[in-house]
Design an enzyme around this catalytic site. Structure first.
Site, PDB file in Angstrom:
ATOM      1  N   GLN A 198       0.853  -1.188   0.000  1.00 23.83           N
ATOM      2  CA  GLN A 198       0.000   0.000   0.000  1.00 23.83           C
ATOM      3  C   GLN A 198       0.890   1.238   0.000  1.00 23.83           C
ATOM      4  O   GLN A 198       1.546   1.523   0.999  1.00 23.83           O
ATOM      5  CB  GLN A 198      -0.863  -0.052   1.257  1.00 23.83           C
ATOM      6  CG  GLN A 198      -1.775   1.114   1.454  1.00 23.83           C
ATOM      7  CD  GLN A 198      -2.460   1.035   2.826  1.00 23.83           C
ATOM      8  OE1 GLN A 198      -2.322   0.064   3.543  1.00 23.83           O
ATOM      9  NE2 GLN A 198      -3.166   2.050   3.180  1.00 23.83           N
ATOM     10  N   GLY A 199       0.914   1.955  -1.116  1.00 23.80           N
ATOM     11  CA  GLY A 199       1.786   3.132  -1.232  1.00 23.80           C
ATOM     12  C   GLY A 199       1.006   4.416  -1.017  1.00 23.80           C
ATOM     13  O   GLY A 199       0.750   5.163  -1.972  1.00 23.80           O
ATOM     14  N   SER A 227       1.382   6.540   2.385  1.00 27.33           N
ATOM     15  CA  SER A 227       2.119   7.515   3.207  1.00 27.33           C
ATOM     16  C   SER A 227       3.365   8.037   2.497  1.00 27.33           C
ATOM     17  O   SER A 227       4.028   7.308   1.757  1.00 27.33           O
ATOM     18  CB  SER A 227       2.563   6.870   4.525  1.00 27.33           C
ATOM     19  OG  SER A 227       1.460   6.355   5.214  1.00 27.33           O
ATOM     20  N   GLU A 274      -8.881  -1.875   6.095  1.00 28.21           N
ATOM     21  CA  GLU A 274      -7.639  -2.165   6.828  1.00 28.21           C
ATOM     22  C   GLU A 274      -7.854  -2.085   8.339  1.00 28.21           C
ATOM     23  O   GLU A 274      -7.087  -2.653   9.116  1.00 28.21           O
ATOM     24  CB  GLU A 274      -6.559  -1.151   6.393  1.00 28.21           C
ATOM     25  CG  GLU A 274      -5.181  -1.442   6.951  1.00 28.21           C
ATOM     26  CD  GLU A 274      -4.182  -0.324   6.638  1.00 28.21           C
ATOM     27  OE1 GLU A 274      -4.562   0.675   6.005  1.00 28.21           O
ATOM     28  OE2 GLU A 274      -3.016  -0.468   7.041  1.00 28.21           O
ATOM     29  N   SER A 325      -3.282   6.772  12.976  1.00 33.89           N
ATOM     30  CA  SER A 325      -2.930   6.753  14.401  1.00 33.89           C
ATOM     31  C   SER A 325      -4.186   6.774  15.284  1.00 33.89           C
ATOM     32  O   SER A 325      -5.290   7.099  14.834  1.00 33.89           O
ATOM     33  CB  SER A 325      -2.046   7.960  14.735  1.00 33.89           C
ATOM     34  OG  SER A 325      -2.848   9.123  14.781  1.00 33.89           O
TER      35      SER A 325
HETATM   36  C1  LIG Z   1       4.384  -0.644  11.261  1.00 32.77           C
HETATM   37  C2  LIG Z   1       3.838   0.372  10.292  1.00 32.77           C
HETATM   38  C3  LIG Z   1       3.429  -0.046   9.044  1.00 32.77           C
HETATM   39  C4  LIG Z   1       2.950   0.893   8.119  1.00 32.77           C
HETATM   40  N1  LIG Z   1       2.596   0.455   6.865  1.00 32.77           N
HETATM   41  C5  LIG Z   1       2.189   1.359   5.942  1.00 32.77           C
HETATM   42  C6  LIG Z   1       1.892   0.938   4.608  1.00 32.77           C
HETATM   43  O1  LIG Z   1       1.977  -0.246   4.270  1.00 32.77           O
HETATM   44  N2  LIG Z   1       1.524   1.880   3.711  1.00 32.77           N
HETATM   45  C7  LIG Z   1       1.397   3.198   4.036  1.00 32.77           C
HETATM   46  O2  LIG Z   1       1.028   3.985   3.174  1.00 32.77           O
HETATM   47  N3  LIG Z   1       1.683   3.639   5.297  1.00 32.77           N
HETATM   48  C8  LIG Z   1       2.075   2.746   6.245  1.00 32.77           C
HETATM   49  N4  LIG Z   1       2.375   3.167   7.524  1.00 32.77           N
HETATM   50  C9  LIG Z   1       2.339   4.595   7.824  1.00 32.77           C
HETATM   51  C10 LIG Z   1       1.190   5.028   8.731  1.00 32.77           C
HETATM   52  O3  LIG Z   1      -0.029   5.011   8.048  1.00 32.77           O
HETATM   53  C11 LIG Z   1       1.545   6.432   9.253  1.00 32.77           C
HETATM   54  O4  LIG Z   1       2.704   6.296  10.055  1.00 32.77           O
HETATM   55  C12 LIG Z   1       0.427   7.033  10.073  1.00 32.77           C
HETATM   56  O5  LIG Z   1      -0.673   7.357   9.264  1.00 32.77           O
HETATM   57  C13 LIG Z   1       0.890   8.316  10.813  1.00 32.77           C
HETATM   58  O6  LIG Z   1       1.506   9.196   9.934  1.00 32.77           O
HETATM   59  P1  LIG Z   1       2.952   9.825  10.258  1.00 32.77           P
HETATM   60  O7  LIG Z   1       3.872   8.697  10.600  1.00 32.77           O
HETATM   61  O8  LIG Z   1       3.327  10.697   9.122  1.00 32.77           O
HETATM   62  O9  LIG Z   1       2.765  10.657  11.581  1.00 32.77           O
HETATM   63  P2  LIG Z   1       2.183  12.144  11.687  1.00 32.77           P
HETATM   64  O10 LIG Z   1       1.009  12.272  10.795  1.00 32.77           O
HETATM   65  O11 LIG Z   1       3.305  13.089  11.507  1.00 32.77           O
HETATM   66  O12 LIG Z   1       1.682  12.165  13.185  1.00 32.77           O
HETATM   67  C14 LIG Z   1       2.568  12.347  14.292  1.00 32.77           C
HETATM   68  C15 LIG Z   1       1.732  12.403  15.553  1.00 32.77           C
HETATM   69  O13 LIG Z   1       0.838  13.520  15.505  1.00 32.77           O
HETATM   70  C16 LIG Z   1      -0.502  13.099  15.719  1.00 32.77           C
HETATM   71  N5  LIG Z   1      -1.407  13.891  14.880  1.00 32.77           N
HETATM   72  C17 LIG Z   1      -1.240  14.221  13.571  1.00 32.77           C
HETATM   73  N6  LIG Z   1      -2.292  14.941  13.130  1.00 32.77           N
HETATM   74  C18 LIG Z   1      -3.148  15.052  14.173  1.00 32.77           C
HETATM   75  C19 LIG Z   1      -4.427  15.664  14.339  1.00 32.77           C
HETATM   76  N7  LIG Z   1      -5.034  16.294  13.333  1.00 32.77           N
HETATM   77  N8  LIG Z   1      -5.036  15.563  15.555  1.00 32.77           N
HETATM   78  C20 LIG Z   1      -4.434  14.901  16.590  1.00 32.77           C
HETATM   79  N9  LIG Z   1      -3.216  14.316  16.485  1.00 32.77           N
HETATM   80  C21 LIG Z   1      -2.587  14.380  15.297  1.00 32.77           C
HETATM   81  C22 LIG Z   1      -0.530  11.638  15.300  1.00 32.77           C
HETATM   82  O14 LIG Z   1      -1.567  10.927  15.953  1.00 32.77           O
HETATM   83  C23 LIG Z   1       0.848  11.165  15.746  1.00 32.77           C
HETATM   84  O15 LIG Z   1       0.816  10.830  17.110  1.00 32.77           O
HETATM   85  C24 LIG Z   1       2.846   2.257   8.473  1.00 32.77           C
HETATM   86  C25 LIG Z   1       3.243   2.668   9.758  1.00 32.77           C
HETATM   87  C26 LIG Z   1       3.743   1.743  10.657  1.00 32.77           C
HETATM   88  C27 LIG Z   1       4.168   2.208  12.019  1.00 32.77           C
END
Ligand SMILES: Cc1cc2nc3c(=O)[nH]c(=O)nc-3n(C[C@H](O)[C@H](O)[C@H](O)COP(=O)(O)OP(=O)(O)OC[C@H]3O[C@@H](n4cnc5c(N)ncnc54)[C@H](O)[C@@H]3O)c2cc1C
Length: 369
Positions: A114-115, A117, A232, A352
């Site tokens: 899944q591409g 993020s 998912e 998250s």
């Molecule tokens: C093990 C693992 C597997 C993954 N696999 C995939 C995958 O296959 N494909 C893919 O596309 N992605 C994947 N991801 C990515 C995942 O979807 C993102 O990490 C997730 O959506 C959070 O985005 P970010 O890491 O950019 O954090 P950020 O968006 O930068 O968030 C950082 C923190 O800020 C908080 N936050 C952000 N915005 C808000 C808001 N509006 N209100 C309150 N709190 C907020 C978040 O809850 C978090 O605690 C994976 C992640 C992990 C850990």
């Protein structure tokens, strides 16, 4: 129906008795899960609720819950977790795309990732910057994806890229099937705290993708992404119900050997078992409702994701707490410390925990922002 399900359970248990596989020495977990997926498919246990014309069995959704429960109770490896990507193709793909891609996805012959993020677009997915530019009947895609689970093993990626203006937010996003062996694709595994490389960065440099690989119309990407993440977030859709059942099974065994008859163990195990049963009942009811409606899952799936996270983290916290130094020093039969560390990611992947709470507050309860 009850008799049919009982018969299904008995048949599945008998099959598990002779078909459960174990990892080869040094076999990467992703490849072991792929082999198990293929074994289950050959046994007729994958795609239970999928339409027959694409390799499924046309049964009710409740059979996916039963499969998860039985595989988990048995302590077998996880039920396949990749079908949620196929649901997007099932709903949004052309007939040609469904016929071409769904059988391989279902049988486990092809691995998908899944591409979505990107470095600057996780919670704020509408901020993606990868671009797809149409040139004749080919798109050229350039950009970077990150945290892509099994990106280094995948054959295909369901990838979001911008086809509209850079500031178009949700409106300018389209979805593509990108063959990952294409020229211009570079996959770099990321080493995680668990010491494994479950996910990768994917760099795309003018990658040529036929226009026929676009899923839906230009601009449909946001709807496709939201439907995909809704699936998912379902514990049976991603095989996690089976994973938790198997974890509980293993933990019970390990503690029975190390701390037989200990009342603290009984209390803690009872607590996490109740959480697991609540999740299982909830998922059963949810999938039962899906049988009665043609509507795909929506924002209500954030409840499922929160429950799933709670069970995952409670189970692994109980494991390290009850096994104590043995878990930390790697003296147990299973690598509980690594598994505990991975469970911390449950409140991040698939959106998250904070984002799930926002979705429920705004889109389900209608509370003001
Ligand atoms: C093990 C693992 C597997 C993954 N696999 C995939 C995958 O296959 N494909 C893919 O596309 N992605 C994947 N991801 C990515 C995942 O979807 C993102 O990490 C997730 O959506 C959070 O985005 P970010 O890491 O950019 O954090 P950020 O968006 O930068 O968030 C950082 C923190 O800020 C908080 N936050 C952000 N915005 C808000 C808001 N509006 N209100 C309150 N709190 C907020 C978040 O809850 C978090 O605690 C994976 C992640 C992990 C850990």
């Amino acid at each position: 129906m009850t008799d049919e399900i009982a018969e299904f359970r008995a048949r599945l248990r008998a099959w598990l008795d002779t078909n459960v596989i174990t990892p080869e020495p040094d076999e990467p977990h992703a490849l072991f899960l792929k082999r198990w997926h293929q074994t289950l498919f050959e046994g007729g246990w994958v795609g239970l609720s999928w339409p027959r014309e694409y390799g499924g069995q046309g049964l009710g959704n409740i059979y996916d819950v039963v499969l998860n429960e039985e595989v988990g109770e048995y302590g077998a490896p996880d039920a396949p977790r990749i079908g949620y990507l196929g649901r997007a193709l099932l709903q949004w793909g052309t007939e040609e795309q469904r016929e071409r891609y769904l059988p391989g996805l279902l049988s486990g012959a092809d691995y998908w990732c899944q591409g979505f993020s990107e470095p600057n677009a996780g919670s704020d997915l509408a901020g993606i910057a990868a671009r797809a530019v149409l040139d004749g009947d080919t798109y050229r895609i350039t950009g970077q994806k990150v945290w892509t689970t099994y990106g280094d093993y995948a054959d295909y990626c369901l990838l979001l890229a911008r086809t509209g203006p850079a500031d178009g937010r949700h409106k300018g996003i389209s979805a593509f099937i990108v063959p990952l062996r294409s020229p211009g694709v570079e996959v770099r595994p990321i080493r995680a705290i668990t010491d494994e490389s479950e996910f990768s960065e994917i760099f795309l440099d003018e990658v040529e993708v036929p226009a026929g690989n676009r899923v839906g119309a230009e601009g449909d990407g946001w709807g496709i992404a939201m439907m995909t993440v809704a699936y998912e977030r379902g514990a049976a859709d991603v095989g996690y119900l089976s994973k938790f059942g198997a974890t509980l099974h293993e933990l019970r065994g390990e503690l029975a050997r190390r701390r037989p008859g200990d009342p603290l163990v009984r209390r803690e195990l009872g607590r996490v078992e109740v959480l697991y049963r609540v999740l299982s009942q909830h998922v059963g009811r949810r999938l039962g409702e899906r049988d009665d409606s043609d509507a795909p899952p929506g924002p209500e799936m954030s409840v499922d994701k929160l429950l799933m996270t709670e069970v995952d983290q409670a189970l692994h916290e109980a494991a390290v707490k009850l096994l104590g130094p043995a878990a930390l020093l790697g003296e147990t039969t299973s690598p509980w410390l690594r598994r505990y560390l991975y469970s911390r990611a449950a409140s991040i992947y698939g959106g998250s925990e904070q984002i799930q709470l926002n979705i429920l507050a705004q889109r389900v309860l209608g509370l003001p922002r």
